[in-house]
Design an enzyme around this catalytic site. Structure first.
Site, PDB file in Angstrom:
ATOM      1  N   HIS A  10      -2.351  10.305  -1.669  1.00 59.76           N
ATOM      2  CA  HIS A  10      -2.567   8.982  -2.264  1.00 59.76           C
ATOM      3  C   HIS A  10      -2.523   9.051  -3.781  1.00 59.76           C
ATOM      4  O   HIS A  10      -2.073   8.110  -4.436  1.00 59.76           O
ATOM      5  CB  HIS A  10      -3.909   8.407  -1.789  1.00 59.76           C
ATOM      6  N   ASP A  45       1.518 -14.302  12.692  1.00 62.23           N
ATOM      7  CA  ASP A  45       0.361 -14.875  12.009  1.00 62.23           C
ATOM      8  C   ASP A  45      -0.505 -13.734  11.497  1.00 62.23           C
ATOM      9  O   ASP A  45      -1.123 -13.023  12.301  1.00 62.23           O
ATOM     10  CB  ASP A  45      -0.433 -15.756  12.975  1.00 62.23           C
ATOM     11  N   GLU A  58       0.838  -1.200   0.000  1.00 66.08           N
ATOM     12  CA  GLU A  58       0.000   0.000   0.000  1.00 66.08           C
ATOM     13  C   GLU A  58       0.872   1.249   0.000  1.00 66.08           C
ATOM     14  O   GLU A  58       1.653   1.487   0.933  1.00 66.08           O
ATOM     15  CB  GLU A  58      -0.924   0.016   1.216  1.00 66.08           C
ATOM     16  N   LYS A  61      -8.599 -15.067  16.154  1.00 69.44           N
ATOM     17  CA  LYS A  61      -8.753 -14.680  14.752  1.00 69.44           C
ATOM     18  C   LYS A  61     -10.185 -14.286  14.404  1.00 69.44           C
ATOM     19  O   LYS A  61     -10.638 -14.477  13.272  1.00 69.44           O
ATOM     20  CB  LYS A  61      -8.269 -15.805  13.831  1.00 69.44           C
TER      21      LYS A  61
END
Length: 620
Positions: free
Chosen positions: A563, A465, A257, A389
């Site tokens: 951006h 993770d 990004e 998660k």
């Protein structure tokens, strides 16, 4: 899952007009494979008749010999005295036994020697429920476009050797399971190359942009990834220095990004110019919550009272702590739903993230409780009361992993000159966006601007993770005007940062190098758990920098402009995706390796005092 396909029949006109055909190469895509000769083809009779004859012969002569030997015992005749018919029977017994052993015994032995594991892969192979019949279920598969088939062969890789070509064909036609290549070949990279070629032939799509060379496939065997065919390259940027608790850190961030690293870097500059940030660790404990069932809610309540009784905690802790020398039970919190009981175990896990460690301890306790509660039915080692998660209020309230608070006071001059905004605008924006806006949206743990951006980037760079970004990104950002409204107090509270510095992906070379850059590589020998706690604090400090910079960009109206400038590249970089593979042989790399071997730690040095005027001057 190993999915095997039976390919459609080739066109009647041979290879004419078939874009799959390649000169000098034969595969399952071009034409059906010829039937291999079988051992049974050499028998004069059909296989079932041959088996029946030897079965009959074996049991007939065995019965005859047993009958003759019983008569000799009754008549006191020595057993070694035999006639011609008995000799013929003994020879027939041995011959039939050898045949039956060779026919059935070899397969029986190979079922244990060739397939020692009983995991999900074997279950799927045995049941055959996942085998796809392309002709019966899917109908004829449309051919890929000619432009795609023109790139079927990966030009970046050499052609398969002849011995590998046979294995590729066996994988394509399904006779060799793809997941078993590593164990059968003993060469992880060769297995990945063969699997890669088989995938290209089955799918009819090229993998030319996916690198294969330059990676240690042995390091992920049985640990990080199954059935590899290559690796994905993610650029790693550096934000910082981040001045946290009196030390400077260069923070590695793996992301695709645009603006993310630059924005976080600007936040680090603002914190540095204001004297740094400070962090506080509130809790450190990984959780696992099994679910058990009883015949009645009364029995479930009895176990709840037993587990939560302080008098029983020491006994349960001794049983739990047997799982590891680092695992230390901290507490058990229970919740009942009908006749089902959920027990949320919390324990310290040293420098490991600790999911496997706490799961083994929970299993020990469940086995122990079963002695006093034999009617307890363990439904699952994880009942989602952990909660792992998934966004969950229990993690937001009780915490999971490391609970960290990081704060800083940003000077008015820094807000104006570095962040290009003012304190009042930031405070108002934070109230209306991060707090009120998130409340209207019904957010759970998302009272922030983009904490998950920074958490995910650092997680990927340091081998954490990535899926645990869900709860690790729970964060509330607070901003308040202080010192008479001149300066800005900003803080981030993150109750469930789940990180480790050993185990899993942290042992891979690239991720290990990023941990070494932060000074938290491996386990701490002096104070177990200190490296993982420091990593959690660095993540919170980086989130603080990212929140400060993004909120300032929004307040100043610079978000869209930045951006459009940094996140709108039109350059096609697919052709140069693998150019940096050979850099590991460069002299610079060898120097860095030598320095690492000497134990030098980068990015973790005490901050040398600088005047704020000098920093602001450099910023101008």
């Amino acid at each position: 899952m190993d999915v095997r396909r039976r390919h459609p029949k080739p066109p009647r006109s041979g290879h004419a007009g078939n874009p799959y055909h390649r000169e000098g190469a034969s595969s399952a895509v071009d034409e059906p494979l010829s039937t291999a000769p079988k051992a049974s083809d050499a028998l004069p009779l059909p296989l079932y008749a041959t088996n029946a004859i030897f079965f009959t012969l074996f049991f007939s002569v065995a019965y005859f010999l047993l009958h003759r030997w019983r008569e000799k015992i009754r008549s006191s005749t020595p057993l070694h005295v035999v006639n011609f018919y008995e000799i013929l029977a003994i020879v027939s017994l041995i011959a039939s036994f050898i045949y039956l052993l060779g026919f059935f015994g070899i397969d029986f032995v190979q079922s244990f020697t060739a397939r020692p594991s009983h995991d999900a892969w074997d279950a799927e192979e045995e049941t055959g429920r996942f085998i796809i019949d392309a002709e019966r279920h899917c109908g004829p598969c449309p051919l890929p476009p000619v432009t795609a088939m023109a790139k079927l062969v990966d030009s970046t890789q050499p052609p398969c050797p002849e011995e590998d070509e046979e294995i590729v064909r066996s994988v394509v036609d399904g006779s060799t399971p793809s997941y078993s290549l590593e164990s059968k070949l003993g060469d992880c990279k060769r297995a990945a190359a063969i699997r890669r070629e088989a995938v290209q032939r089955i799918s009819g799509r090229s993998l030319a942009g996916l690198p294969l060379d330059g990676f240690d496939y042995e390091s992920i065997l049985g640990q990080c990834c199954e059935m590899p065919i290559g690796y994905v390259q993610i650029p790693v940027g550096i934000a910082g220095p981040l001045l946290l608790d009196g030390f400077e850190y260069s923070v590695p961030m793996a992301t695709t990004e645009g603006c993310l690293v630059a924005s976080t870097n600007r936040g680090c500059k603002a914190i540095l110019a204001s004297g740094g940030a400070s962090s506080v660790l509130l809790r450190d404990g990984m959780t696992r919550a099994p679910v058990v069932r009883f015949g009645s809610a009364k029995r479930a309540a009895e176990l709840k009272c037993f587990v939560e009784d302080p008098l029983n905690f020491d006994t349960l802790a001794v049983v739990f702590n047997r799982s590891s020398r680092f695992a230390r039970l901290q507490g058990i919190h229970c919740s009942i739903a009908g006749k089902n009981l959920y027990m949320r175990f919390s324990c310290s896990t040293g420098d490991a993230m600790g999911m496997n460690m706490v799961s083994k301890g929970v299993q020990n306790v469940l086995d122990f409780l079963h002695n006093d509660f034999p009617d307890m039915d363990v439904i699952g080692i994880s009942g989602n009361f952990c909660s792992d998660k998934k966004p969950a209020a229990v993690n937001w309230i009780e915490g999971r992993g490391k609970s960290v608070v990081c704060e800083a006071i940003i000077k008015e001059e820094v807000v104006s000159k570095v962040l290009k905004t003012n304190v009042a605008a930031l405070v108002e924006l934070n109230m209306l966006k991060n707090l009120t806006g998130s409340a209207i949206a019904g957010s759970l743990g998302g009272f922030n601007a983009h904490a998950s951006n920074i958490v995910s980037a650092i997680f990927i760079a340091t081998g954490q993770d990535p899926a645990q970004n869900v709860e690790s990104s729970h964060c509330i950002t607070m901003m308040e005007a202080v010192n008479g409204g001149k300066d800005l107090h900003i803080s981030v509270t993150m109750p469930s940062v789940e990180v480790g510095t050993i185990g899993g992906g942290t042992q891979l070379a690239s991720q290990s190098a990023c941990l070494n850059l932060l000074g938290v590589k491996g386990a701490s020998k002096e104070l177990p758990g200190s490296n993982s706690r420091l990593l959690a604090a660095i993540i919170a400090g980086s989130v603080l920098a990212g929140e400060l910079s993004l909120m300032s960009a929004i307040a100043a109206g610079q978000l869209v402009k930045s951006h459009m400038k940094y996140n709108r590249s039109s350059k096609d970089v697919s052709a140069i995706a693998s150019q940096s593979i050979g850099e590991k042989n460069s002299p610079l790399f060898q120097i860095n390796i030598q320095k690492d071997a000497e134990g030098q730690i980068y990015g973790n040095k005490p901050r040398e005092e600088k005047g704020q005027k000098e920093i602001l001057k450099n910023e101008k």
